[in-house]
Design a protein around this motif. Structure first.
Motif, PDB file in Angstrom:
ATOM      1  N   SER A  89      -4.608  10.314  -1.697  1.00  0.00           N
ATOM      2  CA  SER A  89      -4.995   9.460  -2.822  1.00  0.00           C
ATOM      3  C   SER A  89      -3.437   7.625  -1.881  1.00  0.00           C
ATOM      4  O   SER A  89      -3.416   7.860  -1.422  1.00  0.00           O
ATOM      5  CB  SER A  89      -3.995   8.821  -3.761  1.00  0.00           C
ATOM      6  OG  SER A  89      -4.544   7.877  -3.880  1.00  0.00           O
ATOM      7  N   LEU A  90      -4.257   6.923  -1.674  1.00  0.00           N
ATOM      8  CA  LEU A  90      -5.146   4.965  -1.245  1.00  0.00           C
ATOM      9  C   LEU A  90      -4.793   4.899  -1.954  1.00  0.00           C
ATOM     10  O   LEU A  90      -5.890   4.174  -2.243  1.00  0.00           O
ATOM     11  CB  LEU A  90      -5.178   4.922   0.094  1.00  0.00           C
ATOM     12  CG  LEU A  90      -5.574   5.480   1.290  1.00  0.00           C
ATOM     13  CD1 LEU A  90      -6.582   4.889   2.200  1.00  0.00           C
ATOM     14  CD2 LEU A  90      -4.406   5.930   2.080  1.00  0.00           C
ATOM     15  N   ASP A  91      -3.609   3.904  -2.176  1.00  0.00           N
ATOM     16  CA  ASP A  91      -3.365   2.537  -3.342  1.00  0.00           C
ATOM     17  C   ASP A  91      -2.969   1.619  -2.849  1.00  0.00           C
ATOM     18  O   ASP A  91      -1.832   2.165  -1.743  1.00  0.00           O
ATOM     19  CB  ASP A  91      -2.331   3.263  -4.433  1.00  0.00           C
ATOM     20  CG  ASP A  91      -2.841   4.441  -5.203  1.00  0.00           C
ATOM     21  OD1 ASP A  91      -3.341   4.576  -6.439  1.00  0.00           O
ATOM     22  OD2 ASP A  91      -2.585   5.774  -4.606  1.00  0.00           O
TER      23      ASP A  91
ATOM     24  N   TYR B 202       0.413   5.728   0.679  1.00  0.00           N
ATOM     25  CA  TYR B 202      -0.391   7.270   0.823  1.00  0.00           C
ATOM     26  C   TYR B 202       0.542   8.410   0.618  1.00  0.00           C
ATOM     27  O   TYR B 202       1.355   8.356   0.779  1.00  0.00           O
ATOM     28  CB  TYR B 202      -0.266   7.137   2.384  1.00  0.00           C
ATOM     29  CG  TYR B 202      -1.194   7.961   2.457  1.00  0.00           C
ATOM     30  CD1 TYR B 202      -2.606   8.947   2.524  1.00  0.00           C
ATOM     31  CD2 TYR B 202      -0.547   9.441   3.137  1.00  0.00           C
ATOM     32  CE1 TYR B 202      -2.553  10.106   2.846  1.00  0.00           C
ATOM     33  CE2 TYR B 202      -1.332  10.167   3.733  1.00  0.00           C
ATOM     34  CZ  TYR B 202      -1.824  10.294   3.815  1.00  0.00           C
ATOM     35  OH  TYR B 202      -2.231  12.012   4.329  1.00  0.00           O
TER      36      TYR B 202
ATOM     37  N   ARG C 160      -5.090  -4.207  -8.902  1.00  0.00           N
ATOM     38  CA  ARG C 160      -4.938  -2.559  -7.735  1.00  0.00           C
ATOM     39  C   ARG C 160      -5.703  -2.010  -8.069  1.00  0.00           C
ATOM     40  O   ARG C 160      -6.910  -1.820  -8.239  1.00  0.00           O
ATOM     41  CB  ARG C 160      -3.818  -1.416  -8.918  1.00  0.00           C
ATOM     42  CG  ARG C 160      -2.832  -0.691  -8.243  1.00  0.00           C
ATOM     43  CD  ARG C 160      -2.230   0.045  -9.569  1.00  0.00           C
ATOM     44  NE  ARG C 160      -1.334  -0.721 -10.423  1.00  0.00           N
ATOM     45  CZ  ARG C 160       0.028  -0.173  -9.429  1.00  0.00           C
ATOM     46  NH1 ARG C 160       0.471   0.427  -8.986  1.00  0.00           N
ATOM     47  NH2 ARG C 160       0.788  -1.306 -10.550  1.00  0.00           N
TER      48      ARG C 160
ATOM     49  N   GLN D 200      -9.503   7.755  -2.565  1.00  0.00           N
ATOM     50  CA  GLN D 200      -9.563   9.476  -2.669  1.00  0.00           C
ATOM     51  C   GLN D 200      -9.961   9.650  -1.698  1.00  0.00           C
ATOM     52  O   GLN D 200     -11.572  10.080  -1.985  1.00  0.00           O
ATOM     53  CB  GLN D 200      -9.218   9.467  -4.535  1.00  0.00           C
ATOM     54  CG  GLN D 200      -8.895  11.257  -3.868  1.00  0.00           C
ATOM     55  CD  GLN D 200      -8.390  11.889  -5.703  1.00  0.00           C
ATOM     56  OE1 GLN D 200      -7.988  11.049  -6.430  1.00  0.00           O
ATOM     57  NE2 GLN D 200      -9.053  13.260  -5.637  1.00  0.00           N
TER      58      GLN D 200
ATOM     59  N   PHE E 205      -7.746   1.673  -5.441  1.00  0.00           N
ATOM     60  CA  PHE E 205      -7.037   2.984  -4.577  1.00  0.00           C
ATOM     61  C   PHE E 205      -8.081   3.597  -4.341  1.00  0.00           C
ATOM     62  O   PHE E 205      -9.781   3.455  -5.014  1.00  0.00           O
ATOM     63  CB  PHE E 205      -6.592   4.164  -6.119  1.00  0.00           C
ATOM     64  CG  PHE E 205      -7.707   4.435  -6.952  1.00  0.00           C
ATOM     65  CD1 PHE E 205      -8.573   5.358  -6.785  1.00  0.00           C
ATOM     66  CD2 PHE E 205      -7.661   4.202  -7.956  1.00  0.00           C
ATOM     67  CE1 PHE E 205      -8.829   6.118  -7.916  1.00  0.00           C
ATOM     68  CE2 PHE E 205      -8.711   3.994  -9.122  1.00  0.00           C
ATOM     69  CZ  PHE E 205      -9.421   5.523  -8.808  1.00  0.00           C
TER      70      PHE E 205
ATOM     71  N   PRO F 140       0.990  -0.832  -0.211  1.00  0.00           N
ATOM     72  CA  PRO F 140       0.096   0.236  -0.099  1.00  0.00           C
ATOM     73  C   PRO F 140       1.154   1.295  -0.076  1.00  0.00           C
ATOM     74  O   PRO F 140       1.947   1.168   0.703  1.00  0.00           O
ATOM     75  CB  PRO F 140      -1.512  -0.395   1.270  1.00  0.00           C
ATOM     76  CG  PRO F 140       0.416  -1.000   1.762  1.00  0.00           C
ATOM     77  CD  PRO F 140       1.155  -1.707   1.558  1.00  0.00           C
TER      78      PRO F 140
ATOM     79  N   MET G  97     -10.939   0.859   2.096  1.00  0.00           N
ATOM     80  CA  MET G  97      -9.793   0.214   0.885  1.00  0.00           C
ATOM     81  C   MET G  97     -10.184  -1.135   1.623  1.00  0.00           C
ATOM     82  O   MET G  97      -9.151  -1.972  -0.007  1.00  0.00           O
ATOM     83  CB  MET G  97      -8.664   0.470   0.598  1.00  0.00           C
ATOM     84  CG  MET G  97      -7.399   0.463   0.566  1.00  0.00           C
ATOM     85  SD  MET G  97      -5.815   0.560   0.014  1.00  0.00           S
ATOM     86  CE  MET G  97      -5.943   1.875  -1.575  1.00  0.00           C
TER      87      MET G  97
END
Length: 498
Positions: free
Chosen positions: A86-88, A78, A101, A105, A103, A76, A119
């Motif tokens: 955005s968290l991916d 940030y 993948r 936001q 994400f 992950p 998430m």
């Protein structure tokens, strides 16, 4: 002996059958977050990892502490730009095969923990979908789209004649005036102000870029009339309109930085063109309606480091000359561009100021802080740095972190109107915004309470003004950066009284 062997075989089969009926469990390892923000970076890496692991853990997914024990690995990250984040997460198998993948936001830090929960839900869906024995469950858990949700139809009640006689016609609801929007303007304007209403000819509109001031007339459409160009060493950082002598003739006040120092100018309309009547005023200028009363022009100095210094003064016009009087000492963080003053229900004046981090602050008359907002406001793309600032080590221009604050408007009813630009991204060496809204707030004695918020609009709200006579709002919006690149145009929006 033979009987004992048969019993042993049956027990073994029973044991194996029981284990084969157990629900499948996926072991997942969540790595430490990659964090791209300067504040509490190391602390966030571990704390957000723990948050995500706890929200992901369930009967079907078991969070494990070691990647060697895991079936699924999650990496992950940030990323934060101002208030927007955005968290991916990259999902892959233990052997390195790509799975998915995801994400999420958010626009404010208040949304961070709910975004981690969201998430975890999306990761759960991806992991269940990947596992052959859990794919059916993933399909059942897939969230419904808003478009798929239909409100139940209420049953229609059949009314008797007796009921019909008693019915009264419903009161007509006030329908908000539809905003007026101009055609797309090719120029990327930064400032706007309105002048006189010329009746059938339209309303005077003045819009400025960094190097030009354009005059329009707003009727059914926005009609270009004339343009005034400025020198290469002059940078426009504000436009306001006022009639300081009260004689029906308005002046256009243009705040200018010349080689990094204030050298503002004043213009008047003459035969549909702008004529300069004063230059080199050593102050930046701003039109402000203190306590929601008549708009006047106020002035403040700027030093060589582009810092506001000294008190704010009222600009006074006497014939062809200008002077300053009535100094105002502002509270902490206050300057010419980021403050307003309103009167509460008891008649007491209060200052409202935008903190450098974007929070609204309310101060009493004696400069004591009374309140701080949780939400951030403002957001400007106009840089105040001097173009000639060069890094002595690299001999390249220094990055500019000094931006002109957004204005605050106060109505006659004591309401505070503030802009809120969000969706920050970076365009070359400067920040840009992709979404905006206006918010109207009213002091209740303890806090500024929200009374109205415009629908979110796509683009950057560069400038706005409030007409105290009509209650209308004049907005200048700049397009977000096109995905294919190119220039950003502008549009003018007029909103009715809210």
């Amino acid at each position: 002996m033979k009987k004992a062997a048969i019993i042993a075989v049956l027990l073994c089969a029973s044991f194996l059958g029981a284990n084969s009926c157990q629900a499948a469990v996926v072991k997942a390892f969540v790595n430490r977050f990659t964090v791209s923000t300067g504040e509490n970076r190391e602390e966030l890496k571990g704390s957000m990892q723990v948050l995500l692991m706890s929200r992901l853990n369930s009967e079907e997914i078991q969070a494990t502490d070691r990647p060697s024990d895991a079936d699924i690995l999650i990496d992950p990250s940030y990323i934060a730009f101002g208030t927007v984040f955005s968290l991916d997460a990259l999902v892959k198998t233990a052997s390195g095969q790509f799975v998915d993948r995801v994400f999420v936001q958010g626009d404010t830090q208040n949304e961070l923990i709910p975004s981690v929960v969201e998430m975890a839900k999306r990761l759960r869906y991806s992991i269940l979908k990947w596992h052959p024995e859990l794919a059916a469950k993933a399909k059942a858990e897939k969230p419904l789209l808003v478009a798929d949700v239909k409100a139940p139809v209420a049953p229609v009640k059949k009314e008797s004649r007796k009921d019909v006689k008693a019915l009264q016609p419903p009161k007509a609801e006030k329908v908000p005036e539809k905003p007026w929007t101009s055609q797309r303007l090719a120029e990327r304007y930064s400032f706007i102000a309105s002048g006189l209403d010329r009746g059938a000819d339209g309303v005077e509109i003045f819009a400025a870029t960094e190097r030009s001031l354009n005059f329009y007339l707003k009727g059914e459409s926005l009609q270009f009339v004339s343009e005034t160009q400025f020198e290469a060493d002059e940078k426009i950082v504000g436009v306001d309109v006022a009639d300081l002598e009260g004689n029906g003739t308005v002046e256009v006040y243009v705040s200018i930085l010349k080689l990094g120092l204030p050298a503002s100018q004043v213009y008047q309309l003459e035969n549909r063109t702008l004529r300069k009547v004063k230059d080199n005023i050593p102050y930046l200028l701003r039109g402000i309606a203190l306590d929601g009363k008549e708009k006047r022009i106020y002035a403040q100095r700027l030093d060589a480091n582009t810092e506001f210094v000294g008190e704010v003064y009222q600009l006074v016009k006497g014939g062809d000359e200008y002077s300053v009087k009535n100094p105002i000492q502002l509270p902490l963080f206050g300057n010419l561009y980021n403050f307003g003053r309103f009167v509460d229900a008891k008649g007491k004046p209060h200052f409202v100021v935008t903190h450098p981090d974007g929070y609204l602050l309310v101060y009493s008359k004696d400069k004591k802080q009374l309140w701080k907002s949780r939400e951030k406001f403002g957001g400007s793309e106009v840089q105040l740095c001097k173009a000639e600032k060069i890094d002595p080590l690299t001999q390249t221009p220094k990055p500019c972190n000094s931006y002109l604050p957004q204005r605050i408007q106060v109505t006659a009813a004591g309401e505070v109107i503030a802009a809120r630009n969000t969706g920050i991204y970076f365009e070359s060496d400067r920040r840009s915004y992709s979404k905006n809204a206006l918010v109207k707030l009213k002091w209740d004695g303890a806090a500024l309470q929200e009374k109205w918020r415009s629908t979110q609009s796509q683009g950057y709200l560069a400038d706005f003004s409030h007409d105290s006579r009509t209650g209308r709002l004049l907005l200048l919006e700049v397009e977000p950066m096109p995905e294919t690149g190119g220039e950003r145009g502008s549009r003018v929006v007029v909103r009715g009284a809210q």
